[in-house]
Structures are given as C-alpha cells and as structure tokens.
Write an enzyme that holds these catalytic residues in place. Structure first.
Site, PDB file in Angstrom:
ATOM      1  N   LEU A 145      94.520 123.348  13.316  1.00  0.00           N
ATOM      2  CA  LEU A 145      93.096 123.670  13.215  1.00  0.00           C
ATOM      3  C   LEU A 145      92.467 123.403  14.571  1.00  0.00           C
ATOM      4  O   LEU A 145      92.863 122.464  15.272  1.00  0.00           O
ATOM      5  CB  LEU A 145      92.403 122.799  12.158  1.00  0.00           C
ATOM      6  CG  LEU A 145      92.690 123.048  10.680  1.00  0.00           C
ATOM      7  CD1 LEU A 145      91.963 122.009   9.832  1.00  0.00           C
ATOM      8  CD2 LEU A 145      92.277 124.443  10.262  1.00  0.00           C
ATOM      9  N   ASP A 146      91.483 124.207  14.949  1.00  0.00           N
ATOM     10  CA  ASP A 146      90.734 123.925  16.163  1.00  0.00           C
ATOM     11  C   ASP A 146      90.098 122.542  16.066  1.00  0.00           C
ATOM     12  O   ASP A 146      89.781 122.062  14.973  1.00  0.00           O
ATOM     13  CB  ASP A 146      89.629 124.962  16.373  1.00  0.00           C
ATOM     14  CG  ASP A 146      90.162 126.347  16.678  1.00  0.00           C
ATOM     15  OD1 ASP A 146      91.305 126.452  17.151  1.00  0.00           O
ATOM     16  OD2 ASP A 146      89.433 127.327  16.433  1.00  0.00           O
ATOM     17  N   ARG A 147      89.877 121.944  17.217  1.00  0.00           N
ATOM     18  CA  ARG A 147      89.274 120.610  17.246  1.00  0.00           C
ATOM     19  C   ARG A 147      87.924 120.587  16.518  1.00  0.00           C
ATOM     20  O   ARG A 147      87.601 119.624  15.807  1.00  0.00           O
ATOM     21  CB  ARG A 147      89.095 120.172  18.704  1.00  0.00           C
ATOM     22  CG  ARG A 147      88.506 118.779  18.859  1.00  0.00           C
ATOM     23  CD  ARG A 147      88.473 118.385  20.325  1.00  0.00           C
ATOM     24  NE  ARG A 147      87.995 117.031  20.506  1.00  0.00           N
ATOM     25  CZ  ARG A 147      87.959 116.398  21.666  1.00  0.00           C
ATOM     26  NH1 ARG A 147      88.395 117.007  22.759  1.00  0.00           N
ATOM     27  NH2 ARG A 147      87.496 115.160  21.752  1.00  0.00           N
TER      28      ARG A 147
END
Length: 324
Positions: A145-147
């Site tokens: 997942l993106d940060r």
C-alpha cells in the site's frame, strides 16, 4: 549453519529451512545477502561459486527444505541499523492486527506508515513487525500500500502462504481488495468499470507519477457510488489489476481527484480540502476476501477507517454506515 550465524565475509554452508522450501535460489540469496547488488548475486551464481548440495545451479533453480547452499564470501555495503520500535508504534501496530493465524497476519495499516524502509524511511511496517516478532524466521509482505493509503495489508508467515496469495494476485482470481475513496465532485452512479491504460512516468521536476496512456499497461477498476455530498462523493473501488496509483489515477481520469491527494490535485482542490479539514489522502483498503492457503477457509476481513477519515466523510456530507 543457520541463517542467524551467517557471516557474509566467509564461505558459508546454509541449511535451507521449511520457510524457504520451493523458493528460487536467486531470490533466496537476494534476501540472505541484504544490500547486495543483483549483478553480484547473478555473477556468483553464473561463475559456479554458489553450490546447491555440492552441485552447480542456475538462477531459477528451486531449493527445498534440508538442502545445503554454499555461499562464497561477499563484500556487502554497510547497512544502517534498523531502529527499535517505539512503545507508541508498538501499541498502534498491536492494536491494528485484524487477523492472525499460523500462516499470515492481516494489519490495518495506519496512514503515514510506509510498508517497508527505504528512500529516507528507516523503519516501515515490515521492519517493525520483524522487530516485534523476533521468533518468526519468515515475515514478508504479500502486497503493498502507498505510505499515505491506510487499510488492510497481508503479511505472510510462511513462504507457501506468500506464494499462494501472490499467485492469486497475479492470476486476478481468488482474492478481492475493496477500497473506500472520498473524491471531489459528483461521481456518476453509472460509472462501474474504469479501464484506462496506465503508464509510469516523471514530471520535469523528476517526481514520479502515473498517467493515462495508450502506451501503458491494461488496467481495470470496478467502482460503486456509496454516498454523495455537495462537493464530494464517497465511492468503493475494487482494483481488478494492481498497478501503482491505479485507483488514484483512474479516479482522476474520470474527473474526480481523491480528497487529500497532494500528488494529483490542483490548487483549487487543495484549498477545498483545507476548508473541509482534509489533511490526509482519503483512500482506505477496507475489505479483503480470499481463500486461506493453509486450510482452504474463505476469509472476509474488514477494517474501518480511523476517526480522522470518518470525520472527513462527515464534513463532506457523505454518509457512511460502516457496512455497505
């Protein structure tokens, strides 16, 4: 010799554990020799310096539990020590575990926490979990997942589980991921399937972005309108494919940037977000369903957004009951 006793400066004979059964030897070495350039790993394999049960190997050779791998002495770049997990982060992560069994952990990843270290981040989710679970010899991310994206993420505790789940993702069959996204504007209820091809590129500044392009990879996102306010809409988005920034750019391509998206929003949208108290990317992985590789049981996991994101829904006038 166990992996814990491994010294890269000396010739080593490593006994393959159950957690690495079936793994390619190049991937085994890349994990063992953390920080080593790929060119180095493939060179020592090609030159015959790596041996499997005393025989030469190819990069795609598979190893099995109990095999003996000879690893030549190599010089690795100095690695920065992974910092300890703060008591606050430990408390947050322990409270964020949604499901756990002998083969996997499902975590409701907080917004702002990277899934792994690198690019200026010394401690990500996976490094923190390894610190908190030193008795686990194998912990690997199943997906990412993106940060700035919060929500459900799977961590495998066995290689067989990792391989099975990643194969589901590659085949686009057997696993479903559903996200909540608060977007600008009035989402057309008739938009159910978004299929713009996406291409990774860079802005003149060097910033990496994703754009719609016929030269890009085929992409497919299923969408469903959940609620509408005066300036925003709440949608559910299910990525059938799994490309970088897929939901963010597919939403943008339909004319609806995700609230709080600093990378893809313009000045007007950023000002509107500030007026509505939006201080984060409003994208949350809230449902995961798949068949557990360990026992075949169908798992349906759900994790609600945090209070900050729920408040953003409320401020936007988008109702969310938590079970839609």
């Amino acid at each position: 010799m166990s992996r814990e006793q491994f010294d890269p400066a000396k010739v080593s004979l490593i006994t393959v554990g159950e957690e690495n059964d079936g793994q390619r030897i190049d991937n085994f070495l890349l994990t063992l020799l953390k920080g080593a350039p790929k060119t180095l790993v493939y060179r020592i394999i090609r030159k015959g310096e790596v041996r499997l049960n005393k025989g030469r190997v190819k990069a795609d050779s598979r190893i099995a539990s109990g095999d003996i791998v000879r690893v030549p002495p190599v010089r690795l770049p100095e690695q920065n020590e992974v910092p300890d997990v703060s008591p606050k982060l430990q408390q947050i992560l322990e409270a964020s575990i949604v499901y756990e069994d002998a083969g996997l952990i499902a975590v409701n990843k907080p917004h702002g926490l990277a899934v792994h270290g690198g690019s200026g981040v010394s401690l990500g989710l996976i490094e923190a979990l390894r610190k908190l679970r030193p008795d686990h010899s194998f912990l690997e991310l199943v997906h990412r997942l993106d940060r700035d994206t919060s929500g459900l993420i799977l961590v495998a505790k066995k290689r067989s589980v990792l391989t099975a789940l990643q194969q589901m993702l590659v085949n686009k069959k057997g696993i479903r991921k559903q996200y909540l996204a608060l977007v600008h504007g009035q989402w057309d209820e008739g938009v159910r399937d978004v299929k713009h091809p996406l291409l990774r590129t860079e802005r003149q500044s060097g910033e990496r972005i994703v754009v719609v392009s016929q030269e890009g990879k085929t992409c497919h996102t299923r969408t469903r309108l959940l609620s509408s306010g005066r300036r925003y809409s709440l949608i559910e988005a299910e990525p059938v494919t799994g490309r970088t920034h897929q939901i963010r750019v597919h939403s943008l391509a339909e004319g609806h940037v995700i609230a709080g998206d600093e990378k893809y929003s313009d000045k007007t949208e950023k000002e509107l977000d500030r007026d509505h108290g939006v201080r984060r990317l409003c994208l949350h992985a809230w449902r995961l369903s798949f068949r557990n590789p360990l026992d075949g049981e169908q798992l349906s996991l759900q994790a609600l957004p945090d209070q900050e994101m729920l408040e953003a829904f409320r401020q936007a006038g988008c109702e969310f009951g938590g079970d839609v």
